[in-house]
Design an enzyme around this catalytic site. Sequence first.
Site, PDB file in Angstrom:
ATOM      1  N   HIS A 133       0.832  -1.205   0.000  1.00  0.00           N
ATOM      2  CA  HIS A 133       0.000   0.000   0.000  1.00  0.00           C
ATOM      3  C   HIS A 133       0.863   1.249   0.000  1.00  0.00           C
ATOM      4  O   HIS A 133       2.081   1.198   0.212  1.00  0.00           O
ATOM      5  CB  HIS A 133      -0.941   0.001   1.217  1.00  0.00           C
ATOM      6  CG  HIS A 133      -0.252  -0.025   2.541  1.00  0.00           C
ATOM      7  ND1 HIS A 133       0.312   1.095   3.124  1.00  0.00           N
ATOM      8  CD2 HIS A 133      -0.032  -1.044   3.415  1.00  0.00           C
ATOM      9  CE1 HIS A 133       0.832   0.778   4.294  1.00  0.00           C
ATOM     10  NE2 HIS A 133       0.646  -0.527   4.495  1.00  0.00           N
TER      11      HIS A 133
ATOM     12  N   CYS B 230       3.221  -4.879   6.777  1.00  0.00           N
ATOM     13  CA  CYS B 230       2.841  -4.556   5.402  1.00  0.00           C
ATOM     14  C   CYS B 230       4.039  -4.019   4.623  1.00  0.00           C
ATOM     15  O   CYS B 230       5.095  -3.725   5.184  1.00  0.00           O
ATOM     16  CB  CYS B 230       1.713  -3.529   5.399  1.00  0.00           C
ATOM     17  SG  CYS B 230       0.112  -4.188   5.894  1.00  0.00           S
TER      18      CYS B 230
END
Length: 262
Positions: free
Chosen positions: A149, A165
């Site tokens: 992301h 992440c």
Amino acid sequence: MRVNAVGRMNPCWKRAALAAVMFLLLLLGPAPAQATTGNEGVTAGGLGATSIEASSLISFLRFLTGYFLPVTTGEQHQPATIIIDTTRCRLLLFFGTRLYHSYPVAVGKPETPTPVGNWRIKRKAMNWGTGFGTRWLGLDVPWGIYGIHGTNKPYTIGGYESAGCIRMFNEDVEALYPLVQPGTPVIVVGSILRGPRVLREGDCGSDVMEVQRLLQRRGYYSGRVDGNFGREMREAVVRFRQTHRLPPDDCVDDPVYRLLGL
């Protein structure tokens, strides 16, 4: 002019370079009637008084054309694969066997590492939530929510900063987003073991998954290889320890790691 990590220009510069190259190739096409030839090369009417070896220039222009053109549509239709190198904090995008781009990323902190393993993109979303930048590419990691992301903390890119992440600059994840689809393989490489840490029921992670895989291969574990240390895995560990005459316990510690070859 901005050139990416594999030497490819931005689209506007690609189009300009292609137009210039094609124009010059047209000029070097079949010579007009007044053209003369000789040992010094070809003098083409379209080039005025310039004398040049046409074959050499055409070869050079063809080289430039091949170098600056983007990956063709046909190549982009080859299967895409993402490789994330957690040791160098880079995301590599391949089409087939050809490296298309390399992006800097931020990955998980040592205490919350990015899960090492072979995953796939599960879902795509735009503006997924606060702190996740402008694009979200969720992974099918079975024990938690992990994804590729954007970020509102661009200064973290290049380090070990996240809760697991993979963070990218917003402009980079926006460029990546249309090039991959749900089902695209994402291979995360790096160290599987943390420490190694002592594993007990309730733990999860790539290290748990690797122990599950090895216990299953030796016939002790028949549950899902999903990275979650549950009841079935605890019973398998107890049997493994009993078989190898280790002190009674239900944990994966150094002696278990050694016997499993880790």
